[in-house]
Design a protein around this motif. Structure first.
Motif, PDB file in Angstrom:
ATOM      1  N   GLU A   1     -32.880  27.723  27.213  1.00 44.86           N
ATOM      2  CA  GLU A   1     -31.983  27.818  28.289  1.00 44.86           C
ATOM      3  C   GLU A   1     -32.343  28.440  29.645  1.00 44.86           C
ATOM      4  OE1 GLU A   1     -27.809  29.707  28.055  1.00 44.86           O
ATOM      5  OE2 GLU A   1     -28.906  31.344  27.583  1.00 44.86           O
TER       6      GLU A   1
ATOM      7  N   PHE B   1     -25.829  29.440  34.056  1.00 49.27           N
ATOM      8  CA  PHE B   1     -26.869  29.228  32.669  1.00 49.27           C
ATOM      9  C   PHE B   1     -26.799  27.700  32.951  1.00 49.27           C
ATOM     10  CE2 PHE B   1     -25.612  32.654  30.420  1.00 49.27           C
ATOM     11  CZ  PHE B   1     -26.550  33.455  30.862  1.00 49.27           C
TER      12      PHE B   1
ATOM     13  N   ASP C   1     -29.887  23.881  31.410  1.00 56.87           N
ATOM     14  CA  ASP C   1     -30.872  23.192  30.674  1.00 56.87           C
ATOM     15  C   ASP C   1     -32.029  23.658  31.545  1.00 56.87           C
ATOM     16  OD1 ASP C   1     -31.409  22.279  28.117  1.00 56.87           O
ATOM     17  OD2 ASP C   1     -32.957  21.268  29.677  1.00 56.87           O
TER      18      ASP C   1
END
Length: 93
Positions: A22, A37, A39
């Motif tokens: 993350e 947030f 990936d």
């Protein structure tokens, strides 16, 4: 600028998030910070700058701006939709 509904790179800042895959992302929109947030697979670094992969939706009626769909909701509004100055977007390869 690419046609609507294509992926583009959006200039951003990114740091490690709570989880190993993350990233905490910040987007500076003329002095206003948008944070979310994402990936780590959606972040790339090129010539010392970081970019977030987003979906270009298209024109939104605001001069020299485009609407993009973020990979997750931003904390400030809870929305995934964002109006971005075209200068902050780069074509995705």
């Amino acid at each position: 600028m690419p046609a609507a509904s294509h992926q583009v790179w959006l200039s951003c800042k990114a740091q490690h998030g709570m989880f190993s895959s993350e990233r905490a992302v910040e987007i500076d929109l003329d002095g206003k910070t948008i944070s979310l947030f994402a990936d780590e697979s959606l972040i790339k670094e090129y010539l010392g700058n970081k970019y977030l992969l987003v979906t270009l939706i298209g024109d939104n009626g605001e001069p020299e701006h485009k609407t993009v769909l973020l990979p997750s909701e931003c904390f400030e509004t809870g929305w995934r939709w964002l109006s971005i100055p075209e200068r902050m977007l780069k074509k995705a390869a």
